[in-house]
Motif scaffolding. Structure first.
Motif, short mmCIF file in Angstrom:
data_model
loop_
_atom_site.label_atom_id
_atom_site.label_comp_id
_atom_site.label_asym_id
_atom_site.label_seq_id
_atom_site.Cartn_x
_atom_site.Cartn_y
_atom_site.Cartn_z
N GLY A 85 2.92 0.73 -11.88
CA GLY A 85 1.56 0.46 -12.32
C GLY A 85 0.93 1.61 -13.08
O GLY A 85 -0.11 1.43 -13.74
N GLU A 86 1.53 2.81 -13.02
CA GLU A 86 1.01 3.98 -13.72
C GLU A 86 1.65 4.14 -15.10
O GLU A 86 1.35 5.11 -15.80
CB GLU A 86 1.27 5.25 -12.89
CG GLU A 86 0.69 5.22 -11.50
CD GLU A 86 -0.83 5.25 -11.51
OE1 GLU A 86 -1.40 5.63 -12.55
OE2 GLU A 86 -1.44 4.87 -10.49
N GLU B 142 6.07 3.50 -8.80
CA GLU B 142 4.71 3.62 -9.37
C GLU B 142 4.66 2.99 -10.78
O GLU B 142 4.10 3.56 -11.71
CB GLU B 142 4.28 5.09 -9.43
CG GLU B 142 4.34 5.82 -8.12
CD GLU B 142 3.27 5.38 -7.12
OE1 GLU B 142 2.45 4.51 -7.48
OE2 GLU B 142 3.27 5.88 -5.99
N GLU C 36 0.83 -1.20 0.00
CA GLU C 36 0.00 0.00 0.00
C GLU C 36 0.87 1.26 0.00
O GLU C 36 2.06 1.21 0.32
CB GLU C 36 -0.91 0.00 1.23
CG GLU C 36 -1.91 -1.13 1.27
CD GLU C 36 -2.72 -1.15 2.55
OE1 GLU C 36 -2.69 -0.13 3.30
OE2 GLU C 36 -3.38 -2.16 2.84
N THR C 37 0.26 2.38 -0.34
CA THR C 37 0.99 3.64 -0.32
C THR C 37 1.47 3.95 1.09
O THR C 37 0.75 3.71 2.08
CB THR C 37 0.10 4.79 -0.84
OG1 THR C 37 0.85 5.99 -0.86
CG2 THR C 37 -1.14 4.99 0.00
N GLU D 6 -4.87 -7.55 -11.16
CA GLU D 6 -6.16 -6.96 -11.50
C GLU D 6 -6.02 -6.00 -12.69
O GLU D 6 -6.91 -5.91 -13.53
CB GLU D 6 -6.74 -6.21 -10.29
CG GLU D 6 -7.19 -7.13 -9.16
CD GLU D 6 -7.79 -6.35 -8.00
OE1 GLU D 6 -7.85 -5.09 -8.09
OE2 GLU D 6 -8.19 -6.98 -7.01
N GLU D 7 -4.89 -5.29 -12.74
CA GLU D 7 -4.65 -4.38 -13.85
C GLU D 7 -4.51 -5.15 -15.17
O GLU D 7 -4.94 -4.67 -16.22
CB GLU D 7 -3.37 -3.57 -13.59
CG GLU D 7 -3.47 -2.59 -12.44
CD GLU D 7 -4.49 -1.50 -12.70
OE1 GLU D 7 -4.31 -0.73 -13.67
OE2 GLU D 7 -5.48 -1.44 -11.95
N THR E 7 5.02 -0.70 -6.77
CA THR E 7 3.66 -0.23 -7.07
C THR E 7 2.74 -0.50 -5.89
O THR E 7 2.96 -1.45 -5.13
CB THR E 7 3.10 -0.90 -8.33
OG1 THR E 7 1.80 -0.38 -8.61
CG2 THR E 7 2.99 -2.41 -8.15
N ASN E 8 1.72 0.36 -5.74
CA ASN E 8 0.70 0.10 -4.73
C ASN E 8 -0.56 -0.48 -5.36
O ASN E 8 -1.58 -0.66 -4.71
CB ASN E 8 0.35 1.38 -3.96
CG ASN E 8 -0.16 2.49 -4.88
OD1 ASN E 8 -0.39 2.27 -6.06
ND2 ASN E 8 -0.32 3.68 -4.34
N LYS E 9 -0.48 -0.76 -6.68
CA LYS E 9 -1.61 -1.35 -7.39
C LYS E 9 -1.51 -2.87 -7.41
O LYS E 9 -0.41 -3.43 -7.32
CB LYS E 9 -1.67 -0.82 -8.83
CG LYS E 9 -2.10 0.63 -8.93
CD LYS E 9 -2.40 0.99 -10.37
CE LYS E 9 -3.05 2.37 -10.47
NZ LYS E 9 -3.47 2.68 -11.85
N ASN E 10 -2.66 -3.50 -7.56
CA ASN E 10 -2.69 -4.94 -7.78
C ASN E 10 -2.51 -5.17 -9.28
O ASN E 10 -3.45 -5.01 -10.06
CB ASN E 10 -4.02 -5.52 -7.30
CG ASN E 10 -4.04 -7.04 -7.37
OD1 ASN E 10 -3.50 -7.64 -8.30
ND2 ASN E 10 -4.68 -7.67 -6.39
#
Length: 537
Positions: A320-321, A318, A247-248, A364-365, A358-361
Protein backbone atom coordinates in the motif's frame (compact mmCIF):
# COMPACT_ATOMS: atom_id res chain seq x y z
CA UNK A 1 68.09 -3.31 -57.15
CA UNK A 2 69.62 -2.34 -53.81
CA UNK A 3 66.60 -0.11 -53.16
CA UNK A 4 64.20 -3.02 -53.74
CA UNK A 5 66.24 -5.29 -51.44
CA UNK A 6 66.29 -2.63 -48.74
CA UNK A 7 62.54 -2.06 -49.10
CA UNK A 8 61.76 -5.78 -48.87
CA UNK A 9 63.99 -6.08 -45.81
CA UNK A 10 62.14 -3.21 -44.14
CA UNK A 11 58.78 -4.74 -45.06
CA UNK A 12 59.88 -8.13 -43.66
CA UNK A 13 60.98 -6.54 -40.36
CA UNK A 14 57.73 -4.58 -40.20
CA UNK A 15 55.68 -7.74 -40.77
CA UNK A 16 57.72 -9.64 -38.15
CA UNK A 17 57.17 -6.97 -35.48
CA UNK A 18 53.52 -6.60 -36.50
CA UNK A 19 52.96 -10.36 -36.31
CA UNK A 20 54.44 -10.59 -32.80
CA UNK A 21 52.31 -7.68 -31.59
CA UNK A 22 49.15 -9.07 -33.17
CA UNK A 23 49.72 -12.46 -31.51
CA UNK A 24 49.76 -10.75 -28.09
CA UNK A 25 46.63 -8.63 -28.71
CA UNK A 26 43.61 -9.63 -26.64
CA UNK A 27 41.34 -6.59 -26.92
CA UNK A 28 40.30 -4.13 -29.61
CA UNK A 29 42.21 -1.38 -27.80
CA UNK A 30 45.39 -3.46 -28.23
CA UNK A 31 44.76 -3.69 -31.95
CA UNK A 32 44.04 0.05 -32.23
CA UNK A 33 47.36 0.84 -30.59
CA UNK A 34 49.33 -1.63 -32.72
CA UNK A 35 47.93 -0.37 -36.03
CA UNK A 36 48.12 3.30 -35.12
CA UNK A 37 51.54 3.22 -33.47
CA UNK A 38 53.40 0.58 -35.50
CA UNK A 39 51.84 0.36 -38.92
CA UNK A 40 50.38 3.53 -40.42
CA UNK A 41 53.67 5.36 -40.90
CA UNK A 42 55.37 2.28 -42.37
CA UNK A 43 52.73 1.83 -45.09
CA UNK A 44 52.34 5.51 -45.98
CA UNK A 45 48.64 5.69 -45.02
CA UNK A 46 47.15 8.43 -42.88
CA UNK A 47 43.99 6.66 -41.81
CA UNK A 48 42.50 3.19 -41.87
CA UNK A 49 39.19 1.41 -41.31
CA UNK A 50 38.73 -2.30 -40.74
CA UNK A 51 35.17 -3.32 -41.63
CA UNK A 52 33.70 -6.76 -40.94
CA UNK A 53 30.70 -8.47 -42.49
CA UNK A 54 27.84 -8.52 -39.96
CA UNK A 55 25.95 -11.64 -38.88
CA UNK A 56 23.15 -10.80 -41.30
CA UNK A 57 25.67 -11.38 -44.16
CA UNK A 58 24.23 -8.43 -46.12
CA UNK A 59 25.78 -5.46 -44.26
CA UNK A 60 29.23 -4.47 -43.00
CA UNK A 61 30.28 -2.18 -40.12
CA UNK A 62 33.58 -0.79 -38.73
CA UNK A 63 35.37 -3.08 -36.28
CA UNK A 64 38.04 -0.46 -35.59
CA UNK A 65 39.40 2.63 -37.31
CA UNK A 66 41.77 5.56 -36.83
CA UNK A 67 41.32 9.31 -36.97
CA UNK A 68 44.25 11.74 -37.01
CA UNK A 69 46.49 8.87 -35.86
CA UNK A 70 44.80 8.79 -32.43
CA UNK A 71 43.20 5.79 -30.83
CA UNK A 72 39.43 6.17 -30.90
CA UNK A 73 36.58 4.13 -29.52
CA UNK A 74 33.83 3.07 -31.85
CA UNK A 75 31.42 5.45 -30.09
CA UNK A 76 33.34 8.73 -30.29
CA UNK A 77 33.54 9.52 -34.00
CA UNK A 78 31.57 10.65 -37.01
CA UNK A 79 28.13 8.91 -37.14
CA UNK A 80 28.84 7.90 -40.76
CA UNK A 81 31.48 5.52 -39.41
CA UNK A 82 29.00 3.60 -37.24
CA UNK A 83 26.25 2.95 -39.76
CA UNK A 84 25.66 -0.42 -41.30
CA UNK A 85 26.48 -0.28 -45.02
CA UNK A 86 25.40 -2.84 -47.64
CA UNK A 87 27.99 -5.45 -48.57
CA UNK A 88 27.09 -4.79 -52.20
CA UNK A 89 27.73 -1.04 -52.13
CA UNK A 90 29.90 -1.03 -55.28
CA UNK A 91 33.11 -0.63 -53.24
CA UNK A 92 33.19 -3.22 -50.42
CA UNK A 93 32.04 -6.12 -52.61
CA UNK A 94 34.75 -5.42 -55.23
CA UNK A 95 37.43 -5.96 -52.58
CA UNK A 96 35.71 -9.06 -51.12
CA UNK A 97 35.64 -10.71 -54.55
CA UNK A 98 39.36 -10.16 -55.28
CA UNK A 99 42.50 -11.68 -53.80
CA UNK A 100 44.60 -8.63 -54.72
CA UNK A 101 44.12 -5.13 -53.26
CA UNK A 102 41.88 -2.62 -55.06
CA UNK A 103 42.94 1.05 -55.33
CA UNK A 104 40.53 3.95 -55.95
CA UNK A 105 41.17 7.56 -56.81
CA UNK A 106 38.63 9.44 -54.66
CA UNK A 107 38.35 12.41 -57.00
CA UNK A 108 37.16 10.09 -59.77
CA UNK A 109 35.15 7.91 -57.41
CA UNK A 110 33.20 10.79 -55.94
CA UNK A 111 31.78 11.63 -59.38
CA UNK A 112 30.03 8.27 -59.66
CA UNK A 113 26.36 7.77 -58.84
CA UNK A 114 25.22 6.21 -55.54
CA UNK A 115 28.65 6.45 -53.99
CA UNK A 116 28.62 5.21 -50.32
CA UNK A 117 28.40 7.85 -47.59
CA UNK A 118 31.75 6.82 -46.08
CA UNK A 119 33.53 7.62 -49.37
CA UNK A 120 32.13 11.16 -49.23
CA UNK A 121 33.25 11.41 -45.59
CA UNK A 122 36.86 10.52 -46.43
CA UNK A 123 36.92 12.70 -49.55
CA UNK A 124 35.83 15.67 -47.42
CA UNK A 125 38.63 14.77 -44.99
CA UNK A 126 41.23 15.36 -47.72
CA UNK A 127 41.87 11.76 -48.74
CA UNK A 128 43.13 11.42 -52.32
CA UNK A 129 43.66 7.66 -52.63
CA UNK A 130 41.99 4.64 -51.03
CA UNK A 131 43.11 1.00 -51.07
CA UNK A 132 40.92 -1.94 -50.05
CA UNK A 133 42.33 -5.35 -49.07
CA UNK A 134 40.26 -8.43 -48.30
CA UNK A 135 40.64 -9.76 -44.74
CA UNK A 136 40.12 -13.49 -44.23
CA UNK A 137 39.93 -15.98 -41.40
CA UNK A 138 41.71 -18.88 -43.04
CA UNK A 139 40.22 -18.82 -46.53
CA UNK A 140 36.85 -17.39 -45.55
CA UNK A 141 36.46 -13.64 -46.28
CA UNK A 142 35.48 -11.77 -43.10
CA UNK A 143 35.87 -8.14 -44.05
CA UNK A 144 37.93 -5.45 -45.74
CA UNK A 145 40.86 -3.27 -44.62
CA UNK A 146 40.57 0.29 -45.96
CA UNK A 147 43.79 2.35 -46.16
CA UNK A 148 43.60 6.09 -46.90
CA UNK A 149 46.38 8.38 -48.18
CA UNK A 150 46.39 12.19 -48.37
CA UNK A 151 48.30 12.09 -51.65
CA UNK A 152 48.11 9.98 -54.82
CA UNK A 153 50.58 7.24 -55.78
CA UNK A 154 51.22 5.90 -52.26
CA UNK A 155 49.75 2.44 -52.85
CA UNK A 156 51.94 1.05 -55.64
CA UNK A 157 51.39 -2.36 -57.20
CA UNK A 158 54.86 -3.60 -56.24
CA UNK A 159 53.81 -3.42 -52.57
CA UNK A 160 50.55 -5.36 -53.00
CA UNK A 161 52.10 -8.48 -51.48
CA UNK A 162 53.15 -6.52 -48.40
CA UNK A 163 49.68 -5.03 -47.96
CA UNK A 164 48.04 -8.43 -48.39
CA UNK A 165 50.32 -9.90 -45.68
CA UNK A 166 49.25 -7.12 -43.33
CA UNK A 167 45.60 -7.91 -43.99
CA UNK A 168 46.26 -11.61 -43.30
CA UNK A 169 47.87 -10.74 -39.96
CA UNK A 170 44.92 -8.51 -39.09
CA UNK A 171 42.52 -11.34 -39.93
CA UNK A 172 44.30 -13.58 -37.41
CA UNK A 173 44.27 -10.82 -34.78
CA UNK A 174 40.58 -10.07 -35.27
CA UNK A 175 39.69 -13.78 -34.96
CA UNK A 176 41.66 -14.01 -31.70
CA UNK A 177 40.03 -10.88 -30.29
CA UNK A 178 36.49 -11.99 -31.21
CA UNK A 179 37.15 -15.36 -29.57
CA UNK A 180 38.53 -13.60 -26.49
CA UNK A 181 35.49 -11.30 -26.32
CA UNK A 182 33.23 -14.35 -26.44
CA UNK A 183 35.16 -15.94 -23.56
CA UNK A 184 35.02 -12.69 -21.56
CA UNK A 185 31.27 -12.48 -22.15
CA UNK A 186 30.86 -16.02 -20.84
CA UNK A 187 33.05 -15.18 -17.84
CA UNK A 188 30.92 -12.08 -17.16
CA UNK A 189 27.79 -14.23 -17.25
CA UNK A 190 29.44 -16.61 -14.77
CA UNK A 191 30.40 -13.63 -12.58
CA UNK A 192 26.83 -12.33 -12.62
CA UNK A 193 25.54 -15.78 -11.74
CA UNK A 194 28.02 -15.91 -8.87
CA UNK A 195 26.79 -12.50 -7.66
CA UNK A 196 23.22 -13.80 -7.82
CA UNK A 197 24.17 -16.86 -5.76
CA UNK A 198 25.95 -14.63 -3.23
CA UNK A 199 22.87 -12.42 -2.97
CA UNK A 200 20.65 -15.44 -2.49
CA UNK A 201 23.06 -16.71 0.16
CA UNK A 202 22.89 -13.37 1.98
CA UNK A 203 19.11 -13.55 1.96
CA UNK A 204 19.23 -17.09 3.27
CA UNK A 205 21.52 -16.09 6.15
CA UNK A 206 19.24 -13.17 7.03
CA UNK A 207 16.21 -15.43 6.98
CA UNK A 208 17.91 -17.95 9.26
CA UNK A 209 18.82 -15.19 11.71
CA UNK A 210 15.15 -14.32 12.10
CA UNK A 211 14.44 -17.74 13.59
CA UNK A 212 10.89 -17.60 12.38
CA UNK A 213 8.25 -20.16 13.19
CA UNK A 214 8.41 -23.23 10.87
CA UNK A 215 5.52 -23.65 8.46
CA UNK A 216 4.56 -26.98 10.03
CA UNK A 217 4.51 -25.65 13.62
CA UNK A 218 1.74 -23.07 13.81
CA UNK A 219 0.75 -21.47 17.10
CA UNK A 220 -2.91 -21.01 17.89
CA UNK A 221 -6.06 -23.06 17.47
CA UNK A 222 -8.78 -20.41 17.48
CA UNK A 223 -11.47 -20.59 14.80
CA UNK A 224 -10.21 -17.32 13.26
CA UNK A 225 -6.62 -18.50 12.80
CA UNK A 226 -7.66 -22.01 11.72
CA UNK A 227 -9.62 -20.40 8.89
CA UNK A 228 -6.43 -18.61 7.80
CA UNK A 229 -4.43 -21.84 7.85
CA UNK A 230 -7.09 -23.56 5.74
CA UNK A 231 -6.87 -20.78 3.13
CA UNK A 232 -3.06 -21.05 3.10
CA UNK A 233 -3.30 -24.80 2.54
CA UNK A 234 -5.72 -24.33 -0.38
CA UNK A 235 -3.73 -21.64 -2.23
CA UNK A 236 -0.13 -22.71 -1.53
CA UNK A 237 0.12 -25.36 -4.24
CA UNK A 238 -1.05 -22.98 -6.98
CA UNK A 239 0.67 -20.01 -8.62
CA UNK A 240 -2.21 -17.66 -7.72
CA UNK A 241 -1.29 -14.17 -6.53
CA UNK A 242 -2.08 -13.76 -2.84
CA UNK A 243 -2.91 -10.50 -1.05
CA UNK A 244 -2.49 -10.73 2.74
CA UNK A 245 -4.48 -8.11 4.62
CA UNK A 246 -4.44 -7.26 8.29
CA UNK A 247 -3.40 -4.80 10.95
CA UNK A 248 0.26 -4.20 11.69
CA UNK A 249 1.85 -6.96 13.77
CA UNK A 250 -0.61 -9.71 12.86
CA UNK A 251 2.03 -11.93 11.22
CA UNK A 252 1.60 -11.22 7.51
CA UNK A 253 5.22 -12.06 6.66
CA UNK A 254 4.92 -15.37 8.56
CA UNK A 255 1.87 -16.31 6.47
CA UNK A 256 3.77 -15.35 3.29
CA UNK A 257 6.57 -17.72 4.30
CA UNK A 258 4.08 -20.49 5.02
CA UNK A 259 2.55 -20.06 1.56
CA UNK A 260 5.97 -20.25 -0.08
CA UNK A 261 7.26 -23.11 2.11
CA UNK A 262 4.17 -25.19 1.25
CA UNK A 263 4.39 -24.47 -2.49
CA UNK A 264 6.26 -26.27 -5.31
CA UNK A 265 8.71 -23.32 -5.26
CA UNK A 266 9.88 -24.05 -1.71
CA UNK A 267 13.31 -25.31 -2.86
CA UNK A 268 14.23 -21.74 -3.86
CA UNK A 269 14.54 -18.81 -1.50
CA UNK A 270 11.57 -16.47 -1.12
CA UNK A 271 12.65 -12.90 -1.95
CA UNK A 272 11.26 -10.03 0.11
CA UNK A 273 10.89 -6.33 -0.73
CA UNK A 274 9.58 -3.85 1.84
CA UNK A 275 7.98 -1.18 -0.35
CA UNK A 276 7.84 1.28 2.54
CA UNK A 277 11.50 0.98 3.51
CA UNK A 278 13.06 1.86 0.14
CA UNK A 279 13.19 5.46 -1.19
CA UNK A 280 10.90 5.99 -4.17
CA UNK A 281 13.82 6.93 -6.48
CA UNK A 282 15.58 3.62 -5.71
CA UNK A 283 12.56 1.32 -5.75
CA UNK A 284 12.58 0.68 -9.52
CA UNK A 285 16.23 -0.40 -9.38
CA UNK A 286 15.46 -2.57 -6.34
CA UNK A 287 12.64 -4.36 -8.17
CA UNK A 288 13.93 -4.53 -11.74
CA UNK A 289 17.70 -3.94 -11.47
CA UNK A 290 19.88 -1.62 -13.56
CA UNK A 291 22.76 -1.69 -16.01
CA UNK A 292 26.15 -0.19 -15.24
CA UNK A 293 26.20 3.55 -15.97
CA UNK A 294 22.42 3.78 -16.44
CA UNK A 295 22.25 6.66 -13.94
CA UNK A 296 24.53 8.60 -11.61
CA UNK A 297 25.91 6.20 -9.02
CA UNK A 298 25.21 3.05 -11.04
CA UNK A 299 28.82 1.87 -10.85
CA UNK A 300 27.97 -1.77 -11.55
CA UNK A 301 25.20 -3.91 -12.94
CA UNK A 302 22.54 -4.81 -10.38
CA UNK A 303 20.18 -7.76 -10.44
CA UNK A 304 16.68 -6.75 -9.31
CA UNK A 305 14.46 -8.67 -6.93
CA UNK A 306 12.16 -9.84 -9.75
CA UNK A 307 15.11 -11.45 -11.53
CA UNK A 308 16.39 -12.86 -8.25
CA UNK A 309 12.98 -14.39 -7.55
CA UNK A 310 12.70 -16.12 -10.94
CA UNK A 311 11.03 -19.52 -10.42
CA UNK A 312 10.43 -18.55 -6.79
CA UNK A 313 8.17 -16.27 -4.73
CA UNK A 314 8.45 -12.49 -4.42
CA UNK A 315 6.95 -11.09 -1.23
CA UNK A 316 5.95 -7.43 -1.64
CA UNK A 317 5.43 -6.20 1.90
CA UNK A 318 3.68 -2.88 2.61
CA UNK A 319 2.35 -2.82 -0.97
CA UNK A 320 0.00 0.00 0.00
CA UNK A 321 3.02 2.32 0.31
CA UNK A 322 4.08 1.79 -3.31
CA UNK A 323 4.49 5.20 -5.06
CA UNK A 324 2.00 5.91 -7.87
CA UNK A 325 4.67 5.92 -10.61
CA UNK A 326 5.85 2.46 -9.53
CA UNK A 327 2.33 1.04 -9.42
CA UNK A 328 2.04 1.27 -13.22
CA UNK A 329 5.44 -0.38 -13.73
CA UNK A 330 4.61 -3.17 -11.30
CA UNK A 331 1.27 -3.73 -13.02
CA UNK A 332 3.02 -4.12 -16.38
CA UNK A 333 5.49 -6.64 -14.90
CA UNK A 334 2.62 -8.67 -13.43
CA UNK A 335 0.57 -8.58 -16.63
CA UNK A 336 3.35 -9.28 -19.13
CA UNK A 337 5.47 -11.49 -16.84
CA UNK A 338 8.54 -9.67 -18.10
CA UNK A 339 10.90 -6.98 -16.83
CA UNK A 340 13.55 -4.63 -18.18
CA UNK A 341 16.51 -3.35 -16.20
CA UNK A 342 16.99 0.43 -15.98
CA UNK A 343 19.23 1.34 -18.90
CA UNK A 344 18.82 -2.11 -20.40
CA UNK A 345 17.72 -2.96 -23.93
CA UNK A 346 16.67 -6.57 -23.45
CA UNK A 347 13.30 -7.65 -22.06
CA UNK A 348 13.55 -10.64 -19.70
CA UNK A 349 10.76 -13.11 -19.09
CA UNK A 350 10.36 -14.02 -15.41
CA UNK A 351 8.38 -16.75 -13.69
CA UNK A 352 7.60 -15.16 -10.32
CA UNK A 353 4.81 -15.96 -7.87
CA UNK A 354 3.62 -12.76 -6.13
CA UNK A 355 2.53 -12.59 -2.50
CA UNK A 356 1.73 -9.06 -1.33
CA UNK A 357 0.77 -7.69 2.07
CA UNK A 358 -0.56 -4.45 3.51
CA UNK A 359 -2.11 -3.06 6.68
CA UNK A 360 -3.96 -0.42 4.66
CA UNK A 361 -7.50 -0.59 3.35
CA UNK A 362 -6.69 -0.59 -0.37
CA UNK A 363 -10.28 0.04 -1.37
CA UNK A 364 -10.20 3.30 0.62
CA UNK A 365 -6.83 4.09 -0.97
CA UNK A 366 -8.41 3.64 -4.41
CA UNK A 367 -11.23 6.02 -3.52
CA UNK A 368 -8.64 8.55 -2.30
CA UNK A 369 -6.74 8.18 -5.58
CA UNK A 370 -3.59 6.83 -3.98
CA UNK A 371 -3.79 3.28 -5.33
CA UNK A 372 -4.64 2.03 -8.82
CA UNK A 373 -7.80 -0.04 -9.04
CA UNK A 374 -6.37 -2.20 -11.87
CA UNK A 375 -3.32 -3.08 -9.75
CA UNK A 376 -5.58 -3.88 -6.79
CA UNK A 377 -7.62 -6.36 -8.84
CA UNK A 378 -4.41 -7.88 -10.22
CA UNK A 379 -3.10 -8.44 -6.68
CA UNK A 380 -6.37 -9.41 -4.99
CA UNK A 381 -6.76 -12.78 -6.75
CA UNK A 382 -6.77 -14.68 -3.46
CA UNK A 383 -7.14 -12.38 -0.44
CA UNK A 384 -6.35 -13.63 3.08
CA UNK A 385 -7.34 -11.39 5.99
CA UNK A 386 -5.50 -12.00 9.27
CA UNK A 387 -7.52 -11.47 12.44
CA UNK A 388 -6.16 -9.03 15.07
CA UNK A 389 -5.04 -10.56 18.35
CA UNK A 390 -8.05 -9.11 20.23
CA UNK A 391 -10.27 -11.34 18.05
CA UNK A 392 -8.32 -14.52 18.91
CA UNK A 393 -7.64 -14.08 22.63
CA UNK A 394 -7.86 -17.85 23.20
CA UNK A 395 -4.52 -18.12 21.32
CA UNK A 396 -2.70 -15.81 23.74
CA UNK A 397 -1.62 -18.58 26.22
CA UNK A 398 -0.03 -20.64 23.41
CA UNK A 399 1.70 -17.57 21.96
CA UNK A 400 2.99 -16.52 25.38
CA UNK A 401 4.42 -20.01 26.02
CA UNK A 402 6.13 -20.00 22.63
CA UNK A 403 7.75 -16.57 23.15
CA UNK A 404 8.83 -17.39 26.73
CA UNK A 405 10.62 -20.50 25.51
CA UNK A 406 12.20 -18.63 22.60
CA UNK A 407 13.60 -15.71 24.61
CA UNK A 408 14.46 -17.69 27.72
CA UNK A 409 16.71 -19.96 25.66
CA UNK A 410 18.18 -16.97 23.83
CA UNK A 411 19.01 -15.11 27.05
CA UNK A 412 20.16 -18.18 29.01
CA UNK A 413 17.41 -17.89 31.63
CA UNK A 414 15.47 -20.79 33.14
CA UNK A 415 11.90 -19.56 32.94
CA UNK A 416 9.28 -22.27 32.71
CA UNK A 417 6.00 -20.38 32.45
CA UNK A 418 3.71 -17.56 33.57
CA UNK A 419 1.43 -17.16 36.56
CA UNK A 420 -2.37 -17.38 35.89
CA UNK A 421 -2.97 -13.86 37.20
CA UNK A 422 -0.34 -12.38 34.84
CA UNK A 423 -1.71 -14.42 31.94
CA UNK A 424 -5.23 -13.18 32.64
CA UNK A 425 -3.90 -9.63 32.54
CA UNK A 426 -2.44 -10.29 29.08
CA UNK A 427 -5.72 -11.77 27.84
CA UNK A 428 -7.66 -8.71 28.99
CA UNK A 429 -5.41 -6.25 27.15
CA UNK A 430 -6.56 -4.89 23.72
CA UNK A 431 -3.20 -5.39 21.91
CA UNK A 432 -3.23 -2.56 19.36
CA UNK A 433 0.19 -3.76 18.18
CA UNK A 434 -1.06 -7.36 17.92
CA UNK A 435 1.35 -10.33 18.02
CA UNK A 436 4.40 -8.13 17.46
CA UNK A 437 3.55 -6.10 20.55
CA UNK A 438 2.98 -9.29 22.57
CA UNK A 439 6.32 -10.74 21.44
CA UNK A 440 8.27 -7.61 22.37
CA UNK A 441 6.55 -7.42 25.75
CA UNK A 442 7.42 -11.05 26.54
CA UNK A 443 11.04 -10.49 25.42
CA UNK A 444 11.31 -7.49 27.78
CA UNK A 445 9.59 -9.36 30.61
CA UNK A 446 11.93 -12.36 30.27
CA UNK A 447 14.95 -10.05 30.61
CA UNK A 448 13.45 -8.43 33.74
CA UNK A 449 12.43 -11.72 35.42
CA UNK A 450 14.85 -13.36 37.83
CA UNK A 451 12.56 -16.15 39.10
CA UNK A 452 11.60 -19.34 37.30
CA UNK A 453 8.12 -18.11 36.51
CA UNK A 454 6.73 -14.79 35.27
CA UNK A 455 4.48 -13.31 37.93
CA UNK A 456 4.17 -9.73 36.72
CA UNK A 457 3.87 -8.07 33.34
CA UNK A 458 4.13 -4.36 32.73
CA UNK A 459 1.54 -3.33 30.15
CA UNK A 460 1.72 0.12 28.57
CA UNK A 461 -0.63 2.77 29.94
CA UNK A 462 -3.61 3.34 27.67
CA UNK A 463 -3.15 6.27 25.34
CA UNK A 464 -6.30 6.90 23.38
CA UNK A 465 -4.50 9.10 20.87
CA UNK A 466 -1.94 6.36 20.17
CA UNK A 467 -3.94 3.16 20.43
CA UNK A 468 -7.50 3.99 19.47
CA UNK A 469 -8.57 3.14 15.95
CA UNK A 470 -10.12 6.35 14.61
CA UNK A 471 -13.24 5.94 12.58
CA UNK A 472 -14.14 8.09 9.61
CA UNK A 473 -15.81 10.69 11.82
CA UNK A 474 -12.86 11.23 14.20
CA UNK A 475 -10.06 11.21 11.63
CA UNK A 476 -8.49 14.57 10.87
CA UNK A 477 -8.61 14.94 7.10
CA UNK A 478 -7.54 17.69 4.75
CA UNK A 479 -10.09 19.70 2.79
CA UNK A 480 -8.56 18.41 -0.46
CA UNK A 481 -9.11 14.78 0.64
CA UNK A 482 -12.75 15.48 1.53
CA UNK A 483 -13.33 17.32 -1.76
CA UNK A 484 -11.60 14.55 -3.72
CA UNK A 485 -13.67 11.81 -2.10
CA UNK A 486 -16.93 13.71 -2.69
CA UNK A 487 -16.13 14.33 -6.37
CA UNK A 488 -15.23 10.66 -6.89
CA UNK A 489 -18.47 9.61 -5.25
CA UNK A 490 -20.51 11.86 -7.55
CA UNK A 491 -18.64 10.70 -10.67
CA UNK A 492 -19.24 7.06 -9.76
CA UNK A 493 -22.92 7.76 -9.13
CA UNK A 494 -22.99 9.28 -12.63
CA UNK A 495 -21.45 6.14 -14.15
CA UNK A 496 -18.34 8.06 -15.13
CA UNK A 497 -20.17 10.87 -16.93
CA UNK A 498 -18.90 14.38 -16.28
CA UNK A 499 -21.11 16.65 -18.41
CA UNK A 500 -24.78 16.50 -19.39
CA UNK A 501 -27.97 16.45 -17.34
CA UNK A 502 -27.07 13.13 -15.70
CA UNK A 503 -23.39 14.00 -15.28
CA UNK A 504 -21.41 14.62 -12.11
CA UNK A 505 -21.03 18.35 -12.87
CA UNK A 506 -24.80 18.81 -12.75
CA UNK A 507 -25.06 16.94 -9.44
CA UNK A 508 -22.31 19.13 -7.98
CA UNK A 509 -23.89 22.25 -9.52
CA UNK A 510 -20.64 23.13 -11.28
CA UNK A 511 -19.75 23.89 -14.92
CA UNK A 512 -18.24 20.77 -16.49
CA UNK A 513 -15.04 22.68 -17.33
CA UNK A 514 -14.64 23.69 -13.67
CA UNK A 515 -15.16 20.11 -12.52
CA UNK A 516 -12.62 18.77 -15.03
CA UNK A 517 -10.12 21.39 -13.84
CA UNK A 518 -10.69 20.41 -10.19
CA UNK A 519 -10.26 16.71 -11.02
CA UNK A 520 -6.95 17.42 -12.76
CA UNK A 521 -5.77 19.49 -9.80
CA UNK A 522 -6.71 16.75 -7.34
CA UNK A 523 -5.05 14.05 -9.48
CA UNK A 524 -8.27 12.21 -10.26
CA UNK A 525 -7.79 10.00 -13.32
CA UNK A 526 -10.12 7.75 -15.27
CA UNK A 527 -8.90 4.55 -13.62
CA UNK A 528 -9.93 5.94 -10.21
CA UNK A 529 -13.63 5.82 -11.02
CA UNK A 530 -13.89 3.23 -13.80
CA UNK A 531 -12.94 -0.39 -13.15
CA UNK A 532 -10.28 -1.92 -15.40
CA UNK A 533 -11.88 -3.31 -18.54
CA UNK A 534 -15.26 -1.64 -17.83
CA UNK A 535 -15.82 1.80 -19.26
CA UNK A 536 -19.04 3.74 -19.26
CA UNK A 537 -19.99 6.48 -21.69
Amino acid sequence: MNTDISRKKDEFETLLCFSKAIAAARHRSDLWEIVNEQLLENIGASYYTLCLINEDAVTHSPFLYSAEKKIRTVTGENPVMHLKHPVHDGIFNKAIDREEPVVFDLRSLIRQKNVPAYVIHWYNSGVKEMMLIRVCNGKEPKGVLYLYALKAGVFTKRRYGFFTSIADQLGTGVSNILANEKVELQLEEIRQYKIQLEQENRYLKEERKKDRLPADKTVGRSAAIRNVYELVEKVAASDATVLILGETGTGKELIAHQIHDSSPRRDKLMIKVNCAAIPANLLESELFGHEKGSFTGALDKRIGKFELADNSTLFLDEIGELPPEMQAKLLRALQEKEIERIGGKAVMKVNVRIVAATNKNLEEEIVAGRFRSDLYYRLCVFPITLPPLRERREDIPALVSFFIEKYAVGSGRKITGIAPKALQKLKAYSWPGNIRELEHLIERTVLLTSAGIITEVSLPSKNTMLFSRPDAETQVRSLADVEREHILKMVRLSNGRISGAAGAAAKLQLPSTTLISKMQKLGIRKEHFIDSGKENG
